[in-house]
Motif scaffolding. Structure first.
Motif, PDB file in Angstrom:
ATOM      1  N   LEU A   8      36.600  55.085  35.645  1.00  0.00           N
ATOM      2  CA  LEU A   8      36.432  53.639  35.829  1.00  0.00           C
ATOM      3  C   LEU A   8      34.964  53.283  36.013  1.00  0.00           C
ATOM      4  CD1 LEU A   8      37.900  50.864  36.354  1.00  0.00           C
ATOM      5  CD2 LEU A   8      37.597  51.376  38.770  1.00  0.00           C
ATOM      6  N   TYR A   9      34.487  52.380  35.160  1.00  0.00           N
ATOM      7  CA  TYR A   9      33.136  51.849  35.304  1.00  0.00           C
ATOM      8  C   TYR A   9      33.243  50.379  35.657  1.00  0.00           C
ATOM      9  CZ  TYR A   9      31.337  55.900  32.718  1.00  0.00           C
ATOM     10  OH  TYR A   9      31.010  57.154  32.302  1.00  0.00           O
ATOM     11  N   SER A  10      32.544  49.946  36.705  1.00  0.00           N
ATOM     12  CA  SER A  10      32.403  48.502  36.907  1.00  0.00           C
ATOM     13  C   SER A  10      30.976  48.164  36.550  1.00  0.00           C
ATOM     14  CB  SER A  10      32.706  48.137  38.364  1.00  0.00           C
ATOM     15  OG  SER A  10      31.695  48.607  39.206  1.00  0.00           O
ATOM     16  N   PHE A  11      30.783  47.052  35.845  1.00  0.00           N
ATOM     17  CA  PHE A  11      29.423  46.750  35.403  1.00  0.00           C
ATOM     18  C   PHE A  11      29.208  45.248  35.267  1.00  0.00           C
ATOM     19  CE2 PHE A  11      30.432  45.692  31.012  1.00  0.00           C
ATOM     20  CZ  PHE A  11      31.631  46.323  30.819  1.00  0.00           C
ATOM     21  N   GLY A  12      27.940  44.887  35.408  1.00  0.00           N
ATOM     22  CA  GLY A  12      27.481  43.520  35.204  1.00  0.00           C
ATOM     23  C   GLY A  12      26.090  43.629  34.634  1.00  0.00           C
ATOM     24  N   LEU A  16      25.865  48.776  37.490  1.00  0.00           N
ATOM     25  CA  LEU A  16      26.722  49.745  36.812  1.00  0.00           C
ATOM     26  C   LEU A  16      27.132  50.782  37.821  1.00  0.00           C
ATOM     27  CD1 LEU A  16      27.943  50.955  34.172  1.00  0.00           C
ATOM     28  CD2 LEU A  16      25.930  52.394  34.079  1.00  0.00           C
ATOM     29  N   GLU A  17      28.410  50.972  37.976  1.00  0.00           N
ATOM     30  CA  GLU A  17      28.870  51.969  38.926  1.00  0.00           C
ATOM     31  C   GLU A  17      30.061  52.711  38.335  1.00  0.00           C
ATOM     32  OE1 GLU A  17      29.823  51.989  43.707  1.00  0.00           O
ATOM     33  OE2 GLU A  17      29.269  50.124  42.688  1.00  0.00           O
ATOM     34  N   LYS A  18      30.120  54.003  38.579  1.00  0.00           N
ATOM     35  CA  LYS A  18      31.267  54.803  38.151  1.00  0.00           C
ATOM     36  C   LYS A  18      32.099  55.077  39.389  1.00  0.00           C
ATOM     37  CE  LYS A  18      32.611  58.778  35.454  1.00  0.00           C
ATOM     38  NZ  LYS A  18      32.216  59.884  34.603  1.00  0.00           N
ATOM     39  N   HIS A  19      33.384  54.750  39.350  1.00  0.00           N
ATOM     40  CA  HIS A  19      34.240  54.892  40.520  1.00  0.00           C
ATOM     41  C   HIS A  19      35.206  56.041  40.319  1.00  0.00           C
ATOM     42  CE1 HIS A  19      32.896  50.895  41.776  1.00  0.00           C
ATOM     43  NE2 HIS A  19      32.966  50.607  40.492  1.00  0.00           N
ATOM     44  N   PRO A  20      35.258  56.922  41.315  1.00  0.00           N
ATOM     45  CA  PRO A  20      36.261  57.994  41.227  1.00  0.00           C
ATOM     46  C   PRO A  20      37.613  57.438  41.671  1.00  0.00           C
ATOM     47  CG  PRO A  20      34.888  58.235  43.184  1.00  0.00           C
ATOM     48  CD  PRO A  20      34.508  56.939  42.571  1.00  0.00           C
ATOM     49  N   ILE A  21      38.571  57.272  40.755  1.00  0.00           N
ATOM     50  CA  ILE A  21      39.890  56.790  41.208  1.00  0.00           C
ATOM     51  C   ILE A  21      40.982  57.760  40.788  1.00  0.00           C
ATOM     52  CG2 ILE A  21      39.171  54.366  41.158  1.00  0.00           C
ATOM     53  CD1 ILE A  21      41.018  54.042  38.732  1.00  0.00           C
ATOM     54  N   ARG A  33      37.739  40.606  41.213  1.00  0.00           N
ATOM     55  CA  ARG A  33      36.314  40.236  41.210  1.00  0.00           C
ATOM     56  C   ARG A  33      35.946  39.606  39.882  1.00  0.00           C
ATOM     57  NH1 ARG A  33      32.157  44.353  43.755  1.00  0.00           N
ATOM     58  NH2 ARG A  33      30.889  42.582  43.085  1.00  0.00           N
ATOM     59  N   LYS A  34      35.527  38.396  39.893  1.00  0.00           N
ATOM     60  CA  LYS A  34      35.206  37.702  38.639  1.00  0.00           C
ATOM     61  C   LYS A  34      33.753  37.909  38.221  1.00  0.00           C
ATOM     62  CE  LYS A  34      39.294  36.184  38.139  1.00  0.00           C
ATOM     63  NZ  LYS A  34      40.129  37.055  37.328  1.00  0.00           N
ATOM     64  N   ASP A  35      32.925  38.383  39.154  1.00  0.00           N
ATOM     65  CA  ASP A  35      31.507  38.535  38.825  1.00  0.00           C
ATOM     66  C   ASP A  35      31.202  39.840  38.077  1.00  0.00           C
ATOM     67  OD1 ASP A  35      32.341  39.853  41.104  1.00  0.00           O
ATOM     68  OD2 ASP A  35      30.292  40.056  41.854  1.00  0.00           O
ATOM     69  N   LEU A  36      32.162  40.771  38.070  1.00  0.00           N
ATOM     70  CA  LEU A  36      31.927  42.050  37.391  1.00  0.00           C
ATOM     71  C   LEU A  36      32.979  42.266  36.303  1.00  0.00           C
ATOM     72  CD1 LEU A  36      31.138  44.607  40.245  1.00  0.00           C
ATOM     73  CD2 LEU A  36      29.555  43.559  38.632  1.00  0.00           C
ATOM     74  N   LYS A  37      32.636  43.105  35.330  1.00  0.00           N
ATOM     75  CA  LYS A  37      33.649  43.561  34.367  1.00  0.00           C
ATOM     76  C   LYS A  37      33.914  45.036  34.663  1.00  0.00           C
ATOM     77  CE  LYS A  37      31.190  40.539  31.413  1.00  0.00           C
ATOM     78  NZ  LYS A  37      29.862  40.624  30.769  1.00  0.00           N
ATOM     79  N   PHE A  38      35.050  45.541  34.238  1.00  0.00           N
ATOM     80  CA  PHE A  38      35.241  46.984  34.375  1.00  0.00           C
ATOM     81  C   PHE A  38      35.887  47.584  33.129  1.00  0.00           C
ATOM     82  CE2 PHE A  38      39.254  45.444  35.974  1.00  0.00           C
ATOM     83  CZ  PHE A  38      40.182  46.375  35.556  1.00  0.00           C
ATOM     84  N   ARG A 129      28.939  55.635  26.701  1.00  0.00           N
ATOM     85  CA  ARG A 129      28.580  55.815  28.115  1.00  0.00           C
ATOM     86  C   ARG A 129      27.061  55.736  28.293  1.00  0.00           C
ATOM     87  NH1 ARG A 129      32.648  59.647  27.178  1.00  0.00           N
ATOM     88  NH2 ARG A 129      34.615  58.907  28.031  1.00  0.00           N
ATOM     89  N   ILE A 130      26.342  56.327  27.310  1.00  0.00           N
ATOM     90  CA  ILE A 130      24.877  56.300  27.387  1.00  0.00           C
ATOM     91  C   ILE A 130      24.369  54.881  27.217  1.00  0.00           C
ATOM     92  CG2 ILE A 130      22.789  57.055  26.187  1.00  0.00           C
ATOM     93  CD1 ILE A 130      24.423  59.669  25.555  1.00  0.00           C
ATOM     94  N   ARG A 131      24.904  54.168  26.217  1.00  0.00           N
ATOM     95  CA  ARG A 131      24.439  52.806  25.980  1.00  0.00           C
ATOM     96  C   ARG A 131      24.723  51.912  27.180  1.00  0.00           C
ATOM     97  NH1 ARG A 131      26.551  50.445  20.491  1.00  0.00           N
ATOM     98  NH2 ARG A 131      25.350  48.685  21.235  1.00  0.00           N
ATOM     99  N   LEU A 132      25.824  52.220  27.899  1.00  0.00           N
ATOM    100  CA  LEU A 132      26.208  51.406  29.058  1.00  0.00           C
ATOM    101  C   LEU A 132      25.178  51.503  30.170  1.00  0.00           C
ATOM    102  CD1 LEU A 132      28.571  49.602  29.786  1.00  0.00           C
ATOM    103  CD2 LEU A 132      29.782  51.572  30.695  1.00  0.00           C
TER     104      LEU A 132
END
Lengths: 329, 329, 329, 329, 329
Positions: A8-12, A16-21, A33-38, A129-132
């Motif tokens: 899972l990546y959340s990003f704006g 950019l953050e990678k979440h371990p879920i 959360r409306k301010d971020l996309k994931f 992933r790199i472009r992100l």
């Protein structure tokens, strides 16, 4: 059954953050959360329960769940009020034409999320992933429709490699047949044509779905991103035209091979006919004077034998001239 | 990598000037002048930086830059708010069919400018430079859409030469096959068909793009110039129909060649069969009387030998009649 | 270059006059008279200046002049504000299929005039001149669109004659091949197919142009005359279907010929095989008893020779039975 | 020329009368009665004057008269303000496929009349006459468009019989070829394919015309009767699909026949090759010991002859094994 | 004629009851209840009276009754004001490809009822009966259009089994031909192709009807159920593409088989030619020295015989080299 990996990546634009879920309940806070996309990438579709849970979280239509988990689907697009579902086929191989494999990739995007479900863990999204990670890149700015475009684009780029590989194989056959080499393997040619048909049957509906996407006026597909969708549309057409070219070339090669066979057979026949036509009558004549009749005047004549040789030679020369005139050699 | 040559013409109804420029910054003053138009021809697409600079000057979409520099593109048209992008393939050759080459030409026109990017420096726009010098000509009056038409028209006119060349080659094969000449080279015919397919695959999307251009109602394409665009549209159709005609002719030639082979093989077979069928039985008879049995009454009979000759001749005559009746010769 | 003949008719419901004119300036007074219509037929398109003068008189687009004088055009229709331009191909021949020729006819009609430009002086409009003399005929009443219809109809009627001619030739070949006559000339068949393709390539765009004319809502084409245009539209479809029928028949004939060849070859092979298979073993046996070994007990046995004859006959009968059972004859 | 029979029925929901008429003037009173409808069936189209008189009574377009009297027309529909004109082809035969004939039927219906013109007196409308007598039937109630539907339906029903007949013939060929019977007549097969093409060329435009009728929104075609028109539309599609199926089957049969021929030829070749390959070397050996050299040591050796037989047998056995291993028999 | 079984279910969200009925009058009370829906399945269509009674109860169009009872119908959809009629073909078989049978299923649904008429009692709706029993299932909730979807879906699912079966058979042939096994039965292959065509001719119109259903905006087809209809639409396309793939593969197999035959024939010819070309000249030479001329000097020379053997061997070696160089073996 290996446990599916949830990535899972959340990003704006600034984030950019990678979440371990581990469980899909952990997704909930992101959905609100409306301010971020994931972006959630799931590496396997064998855990049906997981997919059902995600589906209920995002209120996904049961038929879509059906499509995601059933890997014999045709590529397709399905538009819903609050998300768009795209199913495509990934083609990949390890440098040899005969090992082309397909894997299904399902992508679902909504206003602020992109989900991708992969049949096989061996994915081709590393480049994405790199472009992100690039904070100035369009991936973070241009919305989930652009993000989906990059995913589909990555898959279609693989098709070009496959097409390249097919072209090379056909080229090789072409050379072998044109140079009349005897080790052309017809069966392999046949199997390649079968392969070609299979690949086309995967790419053809992809073209269709992108065409539908292009023309759809769904609010989730922004007008300004249509240029990108059009771009992959043209890529699919290019691939299909390339495949068609290969198909025609293969068909002509098979035809040419048949004609070469006929020419060779004709040559074999001519050799046999020339030899047989010259020697069969001579052998008959020799046979005559091998008969044991008591009364055969020629046998006693002194010059019979040399005269006969003259006759043999005359007949041969006449025959050879006749065949030369007929352009048999 | 040779340095790309930038050729800049500024022109108006009363004005034509050729400007020696080295860097694209020198373009800026022209972009701001609304009373003049300018044409920039760039002789190479290998200097990516140059193209990126020009793109940022004119705010060209990144995908278009991609298209300009990537020479494996399909011909296409792309419409933007303030410019139209057209990518076509130039076909050229040096009087021999087997050396046809393609080169990509990208044209981009806006309200007062025309840019052309060429893959190869060896261009075909000399005629356009001459027409541009004519102060009464339409080139100066009718706007960038007309100017673009003349560029595309020049490229399509080359296609007619190629088509002519193909027709001549097919005609030559046709003659050779119809006259049953043995030196027809099947492999060359096969390669010509491959070439034909390649050419068609370049021209087909050109037709499509002109069709799109024709139907587009973009403000940059003036209604009064539609007649010209329709003109090149019809040229592409004419070329495609011509190619199709050649393709069908080639396919029929291959078929005819196969039939001729069969006819020849049939003839060879008949020759062998006639000779063998006549002489094999005669040789058998001669063989009988060559046997060394102590008791063979015929051997002692005085008239055996002449009677046998009569039998030989009767059998031959009967056989020949039989074959004649069967119309074998 | 022969001087083009200008044939000018002015006509109204109550009026018909043929005017001898030499120069196109003489046309001016007619153009201004609104109460009369006129038809100008020009028997040659080689005098480019003349056509340019006429074009400037009627303000005809330069591309249309191009089309009129360039005889390698595809049939087409071009609609302008105050006139419609139609270019078609006349097919004509002198009773033998191989001499079909094409000639371009350009027709241009406006509110009160019809111009026709012919590539060849040998025209097919005599019937129209006669109909024009009929004061009650529709030619004078129904306007230039109807007049143009009659011209195009006259040209299309010729196509039916050509189609008839082709049908007859194909029919003849059909008979020859079905009756297995050996003098079928494959090359001629091949040339006929080429001819057929050429004719179709002329008629196909004619169908298209009439279709466009039918659907155009140009004020110069009156709604009540649409029935007539639809009539020639259906004629072209009928011709194209007829050509397609002939093409399919020819293709099947070629296939049938190939099959007949195979059947014949099979028969030739069978004859050879039967003869060879019977006599080769017999000859071998005869050969054995022709050997000169000192110790060969059979040679001395009294009944050897008749017994051998029995063996010969038994082998032959067995072989013949075997072939009969295999249905080889 | 037989005098055409005019068959006139006037009918309403409560009324049916057959009127003996000779001249078309007698039609006038019926045309003015709005409470009744009438059906006029004309058994021949050779009396052009009669048709012209009727045409002027009902103000029929001259091109329609042309269509009615010219029997080489394509099936078509033509809509006018106050009537609809339908031209179809009747196919009929007498139980043998090779005798299929076509006859043109022209139908014209207005608000209260139906006219039918037949090329041949031998009609297929008896069933319609019977249905008309039923006072409760829809023929009397549902208006001229329904009436026309029943006429066209009767004609199309005949097509199904023809299709059946073709299927049977193809089935028969199929059996013969599959069972490898030698009396398959290729020429007949060829003629059947020609026939099939001819039939299709008649039915194809019929489908088209019914499609146009279906979509037309002419007031004479009532909406509630569209179900019926759709019904015959589907019939034509069914017939065309059936014909296509037969055509494909025939084409595959021809291909199969070719393959069978090749298989047979292969078998013939193998027989010849086996026999020749075994005996030709043996004959050579026998020939050697038939030579008359004075010094040939083997001739004098006592066991030469039996040893040679052993050699003969060994060679034969070896050859036979070789062919068996190659799976030649 | 077995008596048709009438199976009636009345159901609502909270209700499911199976009613034993014998006559169609018993249906009336259900028709009037608006709170419940009912499904009537009729196991046979041979009792025309029964169907007519039901038709009059529900005011079904007479042509629909015609369609229900006539089993040679094409699959189709027919929309009426208060019901929609769908006719499809069920394909079923018992594990062997050659026994595929078709049975017609007619479905008719209105606001609160679904009728299904089956040609054969052996139905495939058991799964639907089970799903109906589930009180939470969509069958009870989503209305007659969804119910019809499930029926059609059940039928189309059977098609996938058939397709699977065909694929297996083609695969088997493919293997046999690729491995050059001699027991490939061409006739069976031919029959399979015929079968394939028949199946396609049933499925093709099914695709069409679902496409019409999808696009119809009939109030009985609720918008929210369109996803389901689209689902079966895509299934039919998938099947058709699968059939097309099989068809192409079969066609290529037949072609490959022909080429293999040619290769084999070429090999047979080469064997014959090699043997004959080597031994025929040798036999001729042996024949010469078998002649009985009194004057033949070679016969008396002491070393003739061994020299001749050398000559024999030299000729053989030369020939074999020649063939090797020509790559005949």
């Amino acid at each position: 059954m290996p446990k599916p990996v949830l990535e899972l990546y959340s990003f704006g634009e600034q984030h950019l953050e990678k979440h371990p879920i581990q469980h899909c309940e952990e997704l909930k806070p992101f959905l609100e959360r409306k301010d971020l996309k994931f972006w959630l990438n799931i590496s396997s579709i064998q855990d049906r329960n997981l997919i059902l849970e995600i589906a209920s979280l995002l209120s996904i239509h049961p038929l879509v769940v059906e499509d995601i988990t059933n890997t014999s689907q045709r590529p397709k697009i399905e538009e819903f009020d609050d998300h768009i579902f795209i199913l495509v086929k990934m083609l990949f191989s390890k440098n040899k034409f005969s090992e082309i494999q397909t894997a299904q990739v399902s992508i679902l995007f909504g206003p602020n999320y992109i989900l991708s479900f992969q049949e096989t863990a061996q994915d081709i999204f590393d480049n994405i992933r790199i472009r992100l990670e690039n904070p100035k890149g369009k991936m973070r700015k241009l919305g989930p429709d652009y993000f989906t475009y990059t995913l589909v684009d990555a898959i279609i780029d693989e098709y070009f490699d496959i097409l390249e590989m097919i072209s090379d194989t056909v080229e090789k056959y072409d050379d072998q047949i044109l140079q009349n080499k005897p080790n052309v393997n017809l069966n392999t040619l046949h199997q390649q044509r079968k392969m070609l048909r299979k690949i086309r049957s995967n790419i053809w509906p992809t073209r269709e779905l992108i065409s539908v996407w292009k023309k759809s006026e769904h609010p989730l597909t922004k007008r300004k991103n249509l240029t990108y969708i059009n771009d992959i549309y043209e890529h699919t057409i290019e691939i299909l035209e390339g495949l068609e070219l290969q198909r025609e070339t293969m068909s002509n090669l098979a035809e040419l091979y048949m004609t070469q066979l006929s020419i060779k057979q004709n040559e074999v026949m001519k050799t046999l006919t020339i030899i047989a036509t010259i020697f069969i009558p001579l052998t008959f004549i020799a046979g005559i004077y091998g008969m044991n009749f008591q009364v055969m005047p020629e046998l006693e004549w002194k010059y019979s034998y040399p005269v006969l040789w003259v006759i043999f030679i005359l007949i041969s020369v006449f025959m050879i001239r006749y065949f030369k005139q007929k352009k048999w050699f």
